[in-house]
Design an enzyme around this catalytic site. Structure first.
Site, PDB file in Angstrom:
ATOM      1  N   ASP A  32      36.893  26.671  43.828  1.00  0.00           N
ATOM      2  CA  ASP A  32      38.267  27.043  43.515  1.00  0.00           C
ATOM      3  C   ASP A  32      39.183  26.259  44.439  1.00  0.00           C
ATOM      4  OD1 ASP A  32      39.366  29.636  41.755  1.00  0.00           O
ATOM      5  OD2 ASP A  32      40.814  28.806  43.174  1.00  0.00           O
ATOM      6  N   LYS A  37      40.880  32.564  47.977  1.00  0.00           N
ATOM      7  CA  LYS A  37      39.983  33.132  46.976  1.00  0.00           C
ATOM      8  C   LYS A  37      38.528  32.795  47.309  1.00  0.00           C
ATOM      9  CE  LYS A  37      41.357  32.891  42.711  1.00  0.00           C
ATOM     10  NZ  LYS A  37      41.613  32.400  41.335  1.00  0.00           N
ATOM     11  N   THR A  93      43.757  29.247  30.860  1.00  0.00           N
ATOM     12  CA  THR A  93      44.584  28.537  29.865  1.00  0.00           C
ATOM     13  C   THR A  93      45.694  29.481  29.413  1.00  0.00           C
ATOM     14  OG1 THR A  93      43.006  29.193  28.135  1.00  0.00           O
ATOM     15  CG2 THR A  93      42.795  26.970  29.040  1.00  0.00           C
ATOM     16  N   ARG A 156      34.550  40.999  27.655  1.00  0.00           N
ATOM     17  CA  ARG A 156      35.481  42.118  27.531  1.00  0.00           C
ATOM     18  C   ARG A 156      35.724  42.668  28.932  1.00  0.00           C
ATOM     19  NH1 ARG A 156      31.946  46.038  24.307  1.00  0.00           N
ATOM     20  NH2 ARG A 156      30.431  45.072  25.708  1.00  0.00           N
ATOM     21  N   GLU A 157      36.983  42.751  29.315  1.00  0.00           N
ATOM     22  CA  GLU A 157      37.267  43.318  30.638  1.00  0.00           C
ATOM     23  C   GLU A 157      36.729  44.744  30.684  1.00  0.00           C
ATOM     24  OE1 GLU A 157      40.930  42.721  32.625  1.00  0.00           O
ATOM     25  OE2 GLU A 157      41.438  40.927  31.466  1.00  0.00           O
ATOM     26  N   CYS A 268      44.287  37.909  27.005  1.00  0.00           N
ATOM     27  CA  CYS A 268      43.563  37.150  25.975  1.00  0.00           C
ATOM     28  C   CYS A 268      44.181  37.276  24.590  1.00  0.00           C
ATOM     29  CB  CYS A 268      42.093  37.588  25.940  1.00  0.00           C
ATOM     30  SG  CYS A 268      41.141  37.050  27.374  1.00  0.00           S
TER      31      CYS A 268
END
Length: 444
Positions: A32, A37, A93, A156-157, A268
């Site tokens: 990263d 982070k 994105t 999926r969160e 998303c």
């Protein structure tokens, strides 16, 4: 010799993918560009809430007592190039500011940096959600001898760890002279989940890129469809929950994603369907996706309808001087993500119209404060509803379903609850003295 894997970008997707690859037995190096982070992850902690992820990191991050040591993190592109046989690009994105289109600047930067360091014979794998046609363009950025594949993510969160370790499908887009090599390498990477039954679907670049946006568009359509039915039920006196139950028994339709409420949000679905529309327009196929504009419109309209329901409950006039409790700030449960959160949007609208709004969320408080610092925040649901003229249930956390409505009734000014997620037990709340109202169920 065992493959060595790098993961470029260690946000929600990247951190989960890196930890899962280490769990599958690979040596993994995460990169990263944000040193803070990297430092956090190297200590086995994560910058977001995702069930099971921190425990998975602790099992593998080098330097943690008892870990396998298979997972490390860095800010050095040179180290990534020297280490990796397979480079997964997992950068963000986002939606372009002021536009529907996708911001590809992070992906472009990652590919540019990888092109300068990737060894001949290595494989670059795109996982970021990108507009169709991106992979073909990005393949030209990579040097001769470095192959490209596109492997969209379907996380999926709240379920990201299990979705990575036991995916319901693995889609791999390949092209050109390196197609067979890329497929072979990714079959090796995903050997464990494939052996456990996960389908392995091989396509060309455009199809692989379209799978994620098509899937999200379908899910968004299903959610907005039942919310449109909720609007009709409101007008006709029907019950959208019973309607959803009835049509859900049809196996062609199914019952999932048919709970009416204040709509979808997060990082998303909203931006993906908008980027899909924008890209279709660029390709001259904009008429094929005009229905998504209405899907988006229905979804956004639900937030305003929740605000109006609250206003009507309070007499139909101003929110000025009225106390409103909001249960929920994140866009969904089991997450601390408040990006494009319908719950927080509703709370913000009421606050801007003069309401005294107090919010409580089990995990999203810190992020909510950053977005709406002027809202009131409480440390518990009980404190949030104290003195409230109306209570809004806007994120379907299990904690809220298990609340004792009698305990809450003792501290509110007026025992009225509006269920913006159709997830509470209305009979139980009424038995405790509450007036219960749910979206799309005027007579329930």
């Amino acid at each position: 010799m065992a493959l060595k894997i790098t993961v470029i970008g260690t946000g929600y997707l990247g951190a989960t993918h890196a930890a899962a690859m280490a769990e599958m037995g690979f040596e993994v190096l995460g990169l990263d560009v944000v040193p803070e982070k990297v430092e956090l992850l190297a200590s086995g902690r994560v910058p977001m809430y995702e069930p099971g992820l921190e425990e998975l990191l602790a099992r593998h991050v080098a330097g943690i007592e008892g870990s396998t040591g298979r997972l490390r993190f860095t800010t050095s592109w040179e180290e990534v190039g020297a280490f990796g046989d397979v480079h997964f690009v997992c950068v963000n994105t986002p939606q372009k500011h002021g536009e529907y289109g996708c911001d590809m600047s992070y992906v472009d930067a990652a590919f540019g940096s990888l092109a300068a360091v990737a060894r001949e014979g290595s494989l670059v794998v795109g996982k970021s959600t990108v507009p169709v046609g991106s992979a073909e363009r990005l393949a030209a950025v990579l040097p001769q001898g470095v192959d490209l594949a596109w492997n969209p993510e379907f996380l999926r969160e709240g379920f990201a760890v299990q979705d990575t370790l036991r995916p319901d499908r693995i889609v791999v887009g390949v092209s050109g002279d390196g197609a067979a090599r890329a497929e072979k390498t990714l079959r090796e990477v995903y050997a464990v989940p494939v052996a456990e039954g996960s389908p392995f679907v091989v396509t060309d670049f455009p199809t692989a890129e379209l799978v994620k946006t098509a899937a999200n568009s379908f899910l968004a359509t299903k959610i907005s469809f039942i919310n449109a039915m909720a609007e009709v039920c409101e007008a006709a006196g029907g019950d959208v929950a019973r309607l959803a139950e009835a049509i859900g028994h049809d196996e062609r339709i199914g019952s999932k994603f048919l709970r009416a409420g204040i709509g979808f949000g997060g990082g998303c679905l909203p931006k993906d369907i908008r980027a899909f529309m924008a890209r279709a327009g660029e390709l001259g196929a904009d008429q094929a996706l005009t229905f998504l504009r209405e899907i988006d419109s229905i979804n956004m309209r639900r937030r305003g309808q929740m605000v109006e329901m609250a206003r009507e409950t309070l007499g139909g006039n101003s929110f000025l001087g009225r106390r409103v409790a909001v249960l929920g700030a994140t866009f969904k449960p089991d997450s601390d993500d408040v990006r494009d959160s319908p719950a927080l949007n509703v709370a913000g609208q009421i606050h801007l119209q003069g309401g005294q709004v107090t919010v409580y969320d089990p995990k999203g408080m810190d992020n909510a404060r950053k977005v709406f610092p002027t809202l009131g925040y409480a440390d518990s649901a009980l404190e949030a509803v104290r003195g409230a003229d109306v209570v809004l249930h806007l994120t379907e956390w299990r904690e809220f379903r298990e609340l004792d409505p009698a305990e809450l009734a003792a501290v509110v000014s007026s025992p009225v609850v509006l269920d913006g997620r159709n997830a509470l037990d209305g009979e139980r709340w009424r038995a405790a003295g509450w007036t219960y109202r749910a979206m799309g169920r005027p007579r329930a």
